[in-house]
Design a protein around this motif. Structure first.
Motif, PDB file in Angstrom:
ATOM      1  N   ALA A  92      20.007   0.213 -59.976  1.00 22.46           N
ATOM      2  CA  ALA A  92      19.575   0.434 -58.586  1.00 22.46           C
ATOM      3  C   ALA A  92      20.106   1.738 -58.003  1.00 22.46           C
ATOM      4  CB  ALA A  92      20.019  -0.746 -57.732  1.00 22.46           C
ATOM      5  N   PHE A  93      21.414   1.979 -58.180  1.00 15.85           N
ATOM      6  CA  PHE A  93      21.999   3.181 -57.560  1.00 15.85           C
ATOM      7  C   PHE A  93      21.360   4.437 -58.135  1.00 15.85           C
ATOM      8  CE2 PHE A  93      25.010   6.689 -57.530  1.00 15.85           C
ATOM      9  CZ  PHE A  93      25.335   6.739 -56.175  1.00 15.85           C
ATOM     10  N   LEU A  94      21.218   4.435 -59.457  1.00 12.58           N
ATOM     11  CA  LEU A  94      20.632   5.594 -60.143  1.00 12.58           C
ATOM     12  C   LEU A  94      19.190   5.812 -59.666  1.00 12.58           C
ATOM     13  CD1 LEU A  94      21.332   7.596 -62.505  1.00 12.58           C
ATOM     14  CD2 LEU A  94      20.119   6.037 -64.002  1.00 12.58           C
ATOM     15  N   GLY A  95      18.423   4.751 -59.716  1.00  9.25           N
ATOM     16  CA  GLY A  95      17.017   4.861 -59.351  1.00  9.25           C
ATOM     17  C   GLY A  95      16.802   5.248 -57.911  1.00  9.25           C
ATOM     18  N   LYS A  96      17.710   4.808 -57.040  1.00 12.27           N
ATOM     19  CA  LYS A  96      17.507   5.046 -55.613  1.00 12.27           C
ATOM     20  C   LYS A  96      18.061   6.394 -55.163  1.00 12.27           C
ATOM     21  CE  LYS A  96      18.106   2.632 -51.201  1.00 12.27           C
ATOM     22  NZ  LYS A  96      18.802   1.534 -50.515  1.00 12.27           N
ATOM     23  N   HIS A  97      19.228   6.768 -55.711  1.00  8.78           N
ATOM     24  CA  HIS A  97      19.906   7.951 -55.168  1.00  8.78           C
ATOM     25  C   HIS A  97      19.875   9.174 -56.090  1.00  8.78           C
ATOM     26  CE1 HIS A  97      21.366   5.561 -51.839  1.00  8.78           C
ATOM     27  NE2 HIS A  97      21.800   4.656 -52.694  1.00  8.78           N
ATOM     28  N   ILE A  98      19.809   8.967 -57.379  1.00  6.59           N
ATOM     29  CA  ILE A  98      19.890  10.110 -58.306  1.00  6.59           C
ATOM     30  C   ILE A  98      18.504  10.530 -58.803  1.00  6.59           C
ATOM     31  CG2 ILE A  98      20.930  10.981 -60.448  1.00  6.59           C
ATOM     32  CD1 ILE A  98      23.018  10.259 -58.343  1.00  6.59           C
ATOM     33  N   THR A  99      17.760   9.559 -59.294  1.00 11.76           N
ATOM     34  CA  THR A  99      16.452   9.866 -59.905  1.00 11.76           C
ATOM     35  C   THR A  99      15.551  10.724 -59.012  1.00 11.76           C
ATOM     36  OG1 THR A  99      16.598   7.853 -61.210  1.00 11.76           O
ATOM     37  CG2 THR A  99      14.410   8.819 -60.976  1.00 11.76           C
ATOM     38  N   PRO A 100      15.444  10.417 -57.739  1.00 17.23           N
ATOM     39  CA  PRO A 100      14.529  11.225 -56.908  1.00 17.23           C
ATOM     40  C   PRO A 100      14.934  12.696 -56.800  1.00 17.23           C
ATOM     41  CG  PRO A 100      15.120   9.179 -55.803  1.00 17.23           C
ATOM     42  CD  PRO A 100      16.024   9.299 -56.981  1.00 17.23           C
ATOM     43  N   LEU A 101      16.184  13.006 -57.149  1.00 17.84           N
ATOM     44  CA  LEU A 101      16.655  14.396 -57.033  1.00 17.84           C
ATOM     45  C   LEU A 101      16.414  15.201 -58.309  1.00 17.84           C
ATOM     46  CD1 LEU A 101      20.125  13.645 -55.367  1.00 17.84           C
ATOM     47  CD2 LEU A 101      18.006  14.289 -54.231  1.00 17.84           C
ATOM     48  N   LEU A 102      15.944  14.545 -59.346  1.00 13.89           N
ATOM     49  CA  LEU A 102      15.868  15.216 -60.649  1.00 13.89           C
ATOM     50  C   LEU A 102      14.490  15.830 -60.903  1.00 13.89           C
ATOM     51  CD1 LEU A 102      17.768  12.589 -62.821  1.00 13.89           C
ATOM     52  CD2 LEU A 102      18.663  14.662 -61.776  1.00 13.89           C
TER      53      LEU A 102
END
Lengths: 431, 310
Positions: free
Chosen positions: A368-378
């Motif tokens: 969840a944390f990765l998908g919500k906060h990191i993934t959109p920035l990549l």
């Protein structure tokens, strides 16, 4: 001069194409395998027609009806029954020629209508196949449920029906029998229609259906699209997103390779600045990436029967992504001019970005944390997600934003790489 | 006027003085040999002259212009042949030559015709279309050399161009370099092969531990030993102390002394037979005395106390 440098690098790649070929073949193979595992096919149907054997050991009118209904109307689109004897059917299933064998046993009709004892149909599944036998099992389950429902509601009429099937009733008696059956079904209608429990499933709007609905395209003119191609259309951008990073890494680590082989030092003994040589390598990486994008997305599209819905935006996105991939790898190579170390770091970074960016799994499947906060920035996510959205029929406006972001990141990365290269080579190219 | 003048060149890597106050010059049509063992500072010197390394101190002047005041101008008249094979193994010999010709500023047509000339001069025409990775070591060395010659440099820097190849291939390369010398090219040639320095170079600089210990023609260097012949005396010399022998050091110069061998040259114009008689009269049991012409190795021996071949 860039033309000469580019020609030299392309010629060297042509003479030693293995690294690039591996990075081209792998994503196509992975997409093909995963796509097929999920039932994707490029022949116009998700599953194709299920070929199965029907062994009628009962040989009555009812078994004839069951046999004939299997390949009529809708059933005919998906089912391909072949009437065989048991031995021949078993031989064909052992030779993997059919997906299943359905046996209607002796006295099936008599026992069904008499209701004196339970009756059964026999299904033999082909263990060498996974999807088709399972579908057959589900279909047979539905048939058995329907037959049970009929049996429970029309049990009292069954002796007469059996007499009809045995030819012991005239047409007047048959007409009365049909009327009574119709009345019973009428009474049952309120329990069946409308259903008491329903569910709704939301799905993206299919622009083709919209086109048909709005009358701009007639049903006969809709583009032919394989349902299986949708699986490949989802997989291929992800695989391309990951493996283009590897290809960029291979192209950019050619710079430390030239440093090791002293050709960069030799170049530096000539009257040119170092900048054109390094910029030439970035141009080379970009050209290779664009060629590989065409092969992966264009060639892969042809291979898997994908009809790209927005080829123009997808091509422009690929240009932006090629810039990002080349820029990223240029920065890493500038930071670590050692060929082996740079190669190892590039692989780790590429894998990380591909995983976190949703190239290999849908972003929803990520933590969840990765998908919500990191993934959109990549940037990997910008490319893959936008390409998938374009293919799903959306993202018409979003692709421009994604392209602008990719190009901006490319410029920043290339600027950083130039700065670091200047710092590293300030004291000369000898290592 | 010299085409290359190196003055007080200095480069240190941490505490190690790789090149320490090296000065020499190379004139047009001259081969200047920089002779020294591995790690002596030859490659570092060439790297500084060609702009691959910035010197910590000192000056490199190419055709009268300080290198670092206009490096691009200096590089235009230079050709550099690195010790490593700085060529593309995936390209053919011709493609390598043409590429480096284009990089040196030649037009496509000029690069092609010059590559043809060089392939012929280097006797590689029949293998011109083969990729370099299929070449033998000697052929690769020749292509490596040719890649620096496309633009007809006035000054050629050759960093051990014959290292690691067979004698026949070495002879071919040396012959080619002699032809370049004859055409007026100034050549700086580094090597650790004594024979190459003796047979190829007009002047030789002997370098060790970053310092230029001596320079001159072969004859000038030999004369440093005190004549054109050396006496090699074999005896049990464990306890021997030549400085204690009566007047010995005023008549002979000791080049080398080991437990079994004493190498000396005669001081002053003395007759060899007189010298032999003198040596046989030394207070040691002499087993053998031979005469030989001094070599560069003897010069190196005298300068460093060890043989170049060690």
């Amino acid at each position: 001069m860039w033309r000469v440098l580019l020609a030299k690098d392309l010629r060297r790649t042509w003479r030693n194409p293995l690294p690039v070929l591996i990075n081209l073949a792998l994503p196509l193979c992975v997409a093909g395998l995963v796509g097929l595992a999920f039932g994707g096919k490029s022949d116009g149907g998700a599953l194709g027609r299920i070929r199965f054997a029907l062994v009628d050991e009962d040989k009555t009118l009812l078994s004839d009806v069951l046999r004939g209904s299997a390949n009529q109307r809708e059933g005919g689109k998906y089912l391909e029954p072949v009437l065989l004897e048991r031995d021949e059917a078993l031989r064909q299933i052992n030779d993997n020629q059919i997906s299943a064998v359905l046996v209607i046993p002796t006295n099936f009709t008599r026992h069904y209508f008499s209701g004196r004892e339970p009756v059964s149909l026999e299904l033999i599944k082909n263990p060498a196949q996974s999807i088709h036998p399972a579908v057959m099992e589900e279909l047979l389950g539905a048939l058995v449920t329907a037959m049970n429902a009929v049996s429970r509601n029309l049990q009292s009429e069954f002796p007469d029906w059996q007499a009809v099937l045995e030819g012991k009733r005239d047409y007047k008696q048959i007409a009365g029998l049909i009327e009574r059956a119709g009345d019973k079904l009428k009474q049952a209608e309120r329990f069946i229609n409308p259903p008491l429990v329903v569910y709704e499933k939301e799905s993206a709007v299919d622009p083709e259906r919209q086109e048909v609905a709005s009358g701009t395209v007639r049903p006969g003119e809709t583009r032919k699209r394989s349902p299986g191609a949708e699986v490949f259309g989802f997989l291929l951008p992800g695989m391309a997103g990951m493996f283009l990073l590897f290809i960029a890494s291979n192209a950019m680590t050619d710079l430390p390779r030239e440093l090791r082989q002293r050709t960069l030092a030799r170049y530096h003994t000539l009257h040119h600045q170092l900048a054109p040589f390094i910029a030439g390598k970035v141009v080379f990486a970009m050209v290779v990436l664009l060629l590989c994008s065409v092969i992966l997305l264009g060639g892969g599209g042809l291979l898997f029967g994908i009809d790209w819905r927005s080829p123009g935006p997808l091509a422009l996105l690929s240009v932006g992504y090629a810039g990002f991939a080349a820029g990223l790898m240029a920065v890493l190579v500038a930071l670590i001019p050692d060929e082996r170390k740079a190669s190892a770091l590039n692989t780790v970074v590429a894998m990380g970005l591909a995983l976190a960016g949703g190239c290999m799994f849908p972003p929803q499947a990520l933590p969840a944390f990765l998908g919500k906060h990191i993934t959109p920035l990549l940037p990997t996510h910008w490319f893959v997600d936008t390409a998938r959205n374009l293919q799903a029929g959306g993202g018409e406006a979003a692709w421009v934003l994604a392209l602008v972001k990719l190009l901006a990141v490319s410029v920043v990365l290339l600027g950083l790489a130039a700065l670091w290269f200047r710092r590293h080579l300030r004291t000369g190219v000898r290592t | 006027m010299s085409l290359l003048r190196v003055q007080g060149l200095f480069k240190a890597f941490a505490a190690i003085r790789a090149v320490d106050s090296v000065s020499f010059e190379v004139r047009p049509g001259e081969v200047y040999g920089l002779l020294g063992p591995n790690g002596a500072g030859k490659t570092t010197t060439i790297s500084m002259i060609s702009g691959l390394l910035k010197p910590d101190a000192g000056e490199v002047v190419v055709a009268g212009t300080p290198f670092w005041s206009d490096p691009q101008k200096a590089k235009r008249i230079m050709g550099v042949v690195p010790q490593e094979l700085a060529i593309y193994e995936e390209l053919t010999g011709r493609e390598n030559l043409e590429f480096w010709g284009r990089m040196a500023g030649l037009s496509s047509g000029d690069a092609k015709s010059r590559a043809t000339e060089l392939l012929e001069a280097l006797t590689l025409t029949d293998r011109a279309k083969d990729v370099v990775k299929t070449y033998s070591g000697g052929m690769k060395r020749r292509i490596n050399l040719g890649c620096a010659l496309l633009h007809r440099p006035q000054l050629l820097l050759l960093d051990e161009p014959t290292v690691g190849i067979d004698p026949q291939a070495r002879l071919n390369i040396l012959e080619f370099i002699r032809s370049l010398r004859a055409s007026g090219t100034a050549i700086l040639y580094t090597t650790h092969y004594l024979e190459e320095a003796e047979t190829l170079c007009h002047r030789i600089g002997i370098i060790d531990h970053g310092r230029l210990l001596a320079e001159g023609t072969l004859k000038e260097l030999q004369e440093r030993l005190g004549g054109d012949r050396l006496f090699v005396l074999e005896a049990d010399l464990k306890e021997a102390a030549p400085e204690s022998w009566d007047g010995f050091l005023s008549r002979f110069r000791v080049i080398q002394k080991t437990e079994r061998q004493l190498v000396v040259s005669a001081l002053g114009a003395r007759d060899p037979s007189e010298c032999l008689k003198d040596l046989l009269g030394l207070p040691v049991r002499v087993e053998n005395v031979t005469l030989k012409r001094p070599s560069l190795n003897d010069v190196f021996l005298q300068l460093t106390g060890r043989e170049l071949r060690e």
